[in-house]
Design a protein around this motif. Structure first.
Motif, PDB file in Angstrom:
ATOM      1  N   GLU A  42       2.010  23.864  17.840  1.00 50.37           N
ATOM      2  CA  GLU A  42       3.316  22.795  17.307  1.00 50.37           C
ATOM      3  C   GLU A  42       4.081  23.412  17.437  1.00 50.37           C
ATOM      4  O   GLU A  42       4.044  24.825  17.944  1.00 50.37           O
ATOM      5  CB  GLU A  42       3.052  22.300  16.039  1.00 50.37           C
ATOM      6  CG  GLU A  42       1.569  21.541  15.501  1.00 50.37           C
ATOM      7  CD  GLU A  42       1.780  21.024  14.884  1.00 50.37           C
ATOM      8  OE1 GLU A  42       2.459  21.530  12.987  1.00 50.37           O
ATOM      9  OE2 GLU A  42       0.859  19.793  14.142  1.00 50.37           O
ATOM     10  N   ARG A  43       5.395  22.432  17.545  1.00 53.02           N
ATOM     11  CA  ARG A  43       6.863  22.983  17.887  1.00 53.02           C
ATOM     12  C   ARG A  43       6.950  23.878  16.714  1.00 53.02           C
ATOM     13  O   ARG A  43       6.925  23.351  15.721  1.00 53.02           O
ATOM     14  CB  ARG A  43       8.121  21.863  18.411  1.00 53.02           C
ATOM     15  CG  ARG A  43       8.903  23.068  19.175  1.00 53.02           C
ATOM     16  CD  ARG A  43       9.776  21.491  19.168  1.00 53.02           C
ATOM     17  NE  ARG A  43      11.099  22.788  20.209  1.00 53.02           N
ATOM     18  CZ  ARG A  43      12.049  22.539  19.201  1.00 53.02           C
ATOM     19  NH1 ARG A  43      12.331  22.946  17.598  1.00 53.02           N
ATOM     20  NH2 ARG A  43      13.478  23.080  19.583  1.00 53.02           N
ATOM     21  N   GLY A  47      11.807  26.496  17.833  1.00 51.71           N
ATOM     22  CA  GLY A  47      11.409  26.125  19.001  1.00 51.71           C
ATOM     23  C   GLY A  47      10.279  27.153  19.046  1.00 51.71           C
ATOM     24  O   GLY A  47       9.380  28.165  17.878  1.00 51.71           O
ATOM     25  N   TYR A  49       5.965  28.103  19.589  1.00 46.02           N
ATOM     26  CA  TYR A  49       4.815  28.114  19.715  1.00 46.02           C
ATOM     27  C   TYR A  49       4.315  27.896  18.259  1.00 46.02           C
ATOM     28  O   TYR A  49       4.688  29.275  17.664  1.00 46.02           O
ATOM     29  CB  TYR A  49       3.380  28.879  20.044  1.00 46.02           C
ATOM     30  CG  TYR A  49       2.492  28.786  19.853  1.00 46.02           C
ATOM     31  CD1 TYR A  49       1.489  27.347  20.143  1.00 46.02           C
ATOM     32  CD2 TYR A  49       0.943  29.524  19.403  1.00 46.02           C
ATOM     33  CE1 TYR A  49       0.068  27.297  19.525  1.00 46.02           C
ATOM     34  CE2 TYR A  49       0.258  29.710  19.219  1.00 46.02           C
ATOM     35  CZ  TYR A  49       0.041  28.019  19.278  1.00 46.02           C
ATOM     36  OH  TYR A  49      -1.304  27.967  19.654  1.00 46.02           O
ATOM     37  N   GLN A  57       0.306  16.282  21.446  1.00 46.14           N
ATOM     38  CA  GLN A  57       1.140  17.049  22.968  1.00 46.14           C
ATOM     39  C   GLN A  57       0.444  15.678  23.666  1.00 46.14           C
ATOM     40  O   GLN A  57       1.563  15.241  24.563  1.00 46.14           O
ATOM     41  CB  GLN A  57       0.796  18.301  23.023  1.00 46.14           C
ATOM     42  CG  GLN A  57       1.186  19.261  21.636  1.00 46.14           C
ATOM     43  CD  GLN A  57       2.577  18.624  21.358  1.00 46.14           C
ATOM     44  OE1 GLN A  57       4.264  18.454  22.084  1.00 46.14           O
ATOM     45  NE2 GLN A  57       2.697  19.064  19.651  1.00 46.14           N
ATOM     46  N   LEU A 244      11.309  22.015  28.869  1.00 49.71           N
ATOM     47  CA  LEU A 244      10.870  22.102  27.850  1.00 49.71           C
ATOM     48  C   LEU A 244       9.939  23.183  27.058  1.00 49.71           C
ATOM     49  O   LEU A 244      10.534  23.676  26.573  1.00 49.71           O
ATOM     50  CB  LEU A 244       9.950  21.398  27.786  1.00 49.71           C
ATOM     51  CG  LEU A 244       9.135  19.923  28.038  1.00 49.71           C
ATOM     52  CD1 LEU A 244       7.820  19.221  28.762  1.00 49.71           C
ATOM     53  CD2 LEU A 244       9.756  19.207  26.595  1.00 49.71           C
ATOM     54  N   SER A 248      15.044  23.083  25.937  1.00 52.90           N
ATOM     55  CA  SER A 248      14.312  22.183  24.210  1.00 52.90           C
ATOM     56  C   SER A 248      13.360  23.480  23.465  1.00 52.90           C
ATOM     57  O   SER A 248      13.247  23.017  22.488  1.00 52.90           O
ATOM     58  CB  SER A 248      13.571  21.114  24.699  1.00 52.90           C
ATOM     59  OG  SER A 248      13.892  19.537  25.397  1.00 52.90           O
ATOM     60  N   ARG A 249      12.582  24.361  23.973  1.00 50.83           N
ATOM     61  CA  ARG A 249      11.751  24.825  23.769  1.00 50.83           C
ATOM     62  C   ARG A 249      10.751  24.801  23.064  1.00 50.83           C
ATOM     63  O   ARG A 249      10.093  25.215  21.856  1.00 50.83           O
ATOM     64  CB  ARG A 249      12.804  25.848  22.922  1.00 50.83           C
ATOM     65  CG  ARG A 249      13.834  27.296  23.541  1.00 50.83           C
ATOM     66  CD  ARG A 249      14.260  27.657  22.314  1.00 50.83           C
ATOM     67  NE  ARG A 249      12.791  28.915  22.105  1.00 50.83           N
ATOM     68  CZ  ARG A 249      12.206  29.643  21.684  1.00 50.83           C
ATOM     69  NH1 ARG A 249      12.470  30.308  23.011  1.00 50.83           N
ATOM     70  NH2 ARG A 249      11.773  30.347  20.957  1.00 50.83           N
ATOM     71  N   ASN A 250      10.305  23.438  24.321  1.00 51.25           N
ATOM     72  CA  ASN A 250       8.784  23.000  23.212  1.00 51.25           C
ATOM     73  C   ASN A 250       7.213  23.195  24.136  1.00 51.25           C
ATOM     74  O   ASN A 250       7.346  22.374  25.254  1.00 51.25           O
ATOM     75  CB  ASN A 250       9.019  21.527  23.063  1.00 51.25           C
ATOM     76  CG  ASN A 250       7.894  20.461  22.629  1.00 51.25           C
ATOM     77  OD1 ASN A 250       6.951  21.029  22.337  1.00 51.25           O
ATOM     78  ND2 ASN A 250       7.797  19.309  22.169  1.00 51.25           N
ATOM     79  N   TRP A 251       7.134  24.738  23.716  1.00 51.15           N
ATOM     80  CA  TRP A 251       6.439  25.000  24.465  1.00 51.15           C
ATOM     81  C   TRP A 251       4.829  24.271  24.460  1.00 51.15           C
ATOM     82  O   TRP A 251       4.123  24.277  25.616  1.00 51.15           O
ATOM     83  CB  TRP A 251       5.630  26.269  23.719  1.00 51.15           C
ATOM     84  CG  TRP A 251       7.332  27.359  24.506  1.00 51.15           C
ATOM     85  CD1 TRP A 251       8.190  27.239  24.654  1.00 51.15           C
ATOM     86  CD2 TRP A 251       6.697  28.905  23.669  1.00 51.15           C
ATOM     87  NE1 TRP A 251       9.254  28.438  25.065  1.00 51.15           N
ATOM     88  CE2 TRP A 251       8.407  29.255  23.964  1.00 51.15           C
ATOM     89  CE3 TRP A 251       6.426  29.340  23.686  1.00 51.15           C
ATOM     90  CZ2 TRP A 251       8.889  30.647  24.227  1.00 51.15           C
ATOM     91  CZ3 TRP A 251       6.783  31.025  23.328  1.00 51.15           C
ATOM     92  CH2 TRP A 251       7.884  31.615  23.318  1.00 51.15           C
ATOM     93  N   PHE A 253       4.815  20.916  23.699  1.00 55.52           N
ATOM     94  CA  PHE A 253       4.606  19.809  25.095  1.00 55.52           C
ATOM     95  C   PHE A 253       4.444  19.919  26.391  1.00 55.52           C
ATOM     96  O   PHE A 253       3.883  19.651  27.206  1.00 55.52           O
ATOM     97  CB  PHE A 253       5.477  19.371  24.692  1.00 55.52           C
ATOM     98  CG  PHE A 253       5.303  17.512  25.439  1.00 55.52           C
ATOM     99  CD1 PHE A 253       4.620  16.667  25.233  1.00 55.52           C
ATOM    100  CD2 PHE A 253       7.149  17.005  25.266  1.00 55.52           C
ATOM    101  CE1 PHE A 253       4.777  15.495  26.358  1.00 55.52           C
ATOM    102  CE2 PHE A 253       7.281  15.938  26.215  1.00 55.52           C
ATOM    103  CZ  PHE A 253       6.399  15.061  26.428  1.00 55.52           C
TER     104      PHE A 253
END
Length: 288
Positions: A42-43, A47, A49, A57, A244, A248-251, A253
């Motif tokens: 999850e994020r 941001g 992990y 995801q 990403l 967004s730093r959504n590692w 996703f």
């Protein structure tokens, strides 16, 4: 061969293969394992992990459907366009050109790689921009022509950037062609067109499949050309990954999208190999 000789041969083989195997394991396998782990996480609050085990995801992949569609449509079209341009060039280099000129012509094909793709793509931005071709078209009565930031511009950049990678495998395949087969076909009264489709094209299919697979796989992860020539309006999977991971730093996703991209590449490669084997009649065809 004695047992001692067999052991020595295996040790020598292992010693030769070990450096490359270690390199691939450390810089390819381990990072991919980390990406798979991230994909099920999850994020974090700020941001990055956060450890977890969820399929959320992958369930959210539909939010990036446009990037997947653009990539899965323009990548095969770009590979096909490269093939249509590259095959006549490779045919001329291998079959029609003299040995004295061949080396020079092949060198000219490779010369673009001496310059960074970034610089060459910036050159196309100027050519397709307002002060380039559209400005010239205004003199002949075509106003408000927009070439930059369109799928056509991206496709043109793909053809220009990846054309040498398509030409060279086809050229190698045609260059190895036994000329006596072409002479025999002509002696038997076959038309040049029949000779091409009956002899030249089938024997060059390994090179064709190699070029198509190589270009398609690289295009599936392309970032630079859509970013510069598409202007953010033509979004590839590579652009989504950069957004990403870096913005967004959504590692998690981004990792899920990366894993999906690798799965798509594997499917494309397997399909290409199956088609090549079917066409070649169970002969082994090297694609990469």
């Amino acid at each position: 061969m004695t047992l001692t000789a067999q052991v020595k041969k295996r040790l020598v083989t292992a010693a030769l293969v070990a450096p490359a195997s270690l390199w691939l394991f450390v810089f390819l396998v381990l990072p991919f394992i980390a990406i798979i782990v991230f994909a099920f996480g999850e994020r974090g609050p700020v941001g990055g992990y956060q450890p977890a085990f969820t399929f959320a995801q992958f369930a959210n992949l539909g939010s990036r459907a446009a990037a997947f569609i653009n990539t899965l449509v323009l990548a095969p079209i770009g590979a096909a366009a490269c093939l249509l341009v590259a095959y006549p060039v490779a045919y001329y280099l291998a079959i029609k050109s003299s040995p004295q000129r061949r080396l020079l012509l092949v060198s000219l094909v490779i010369v673009p790689f001496w310059t960074s793709l970034l610089v060459r793509t910036y050159a196309w931005m100027y050519i397709l921009g307002a002060r380039g071709i559209p400005h010239l078209l205004e003199f002949v009565g075509f106003d408000n022509v927009r070439l930059l930031n369109t799928p056509g511009a991206v496709l043109l950049g793909i053809i220009y950037g990846y054309l040498p990678l398509m030409i060279m495998p086809i050229y190698v395949s045609l260059e190895k062609l036994d000329r006596r087969l072409l002479e025999a076909s002509a002696d038997l009264g076959a038309h040049p067109v029949s000779t091409f489709f009956g002899v030249t094209l089938p024997l060059s299919l390994p090179g064709v499949m190699t070029g198509v697979a190589l270009v398609t796989i690289l295009l599936l992860g392309e970032y630079l050309i859509p970013q510069l020539l598409g202007g953010g309006k033509v979004f590839f999977i590579g652009n989504a990954l950069v957004d990403l991971f870096l913005q967004s730093r959504n590692w998690p996703f981004g990792s899920a999208i990366a894993v999906t991209l690798v799965a798509v590449v594997v499917v494309v490669l397997l399909v290409a190999m199956r088609i090549a084997w079917r066409i070649a009649g169970t002969r082994q065809v090297d694609l990469v």
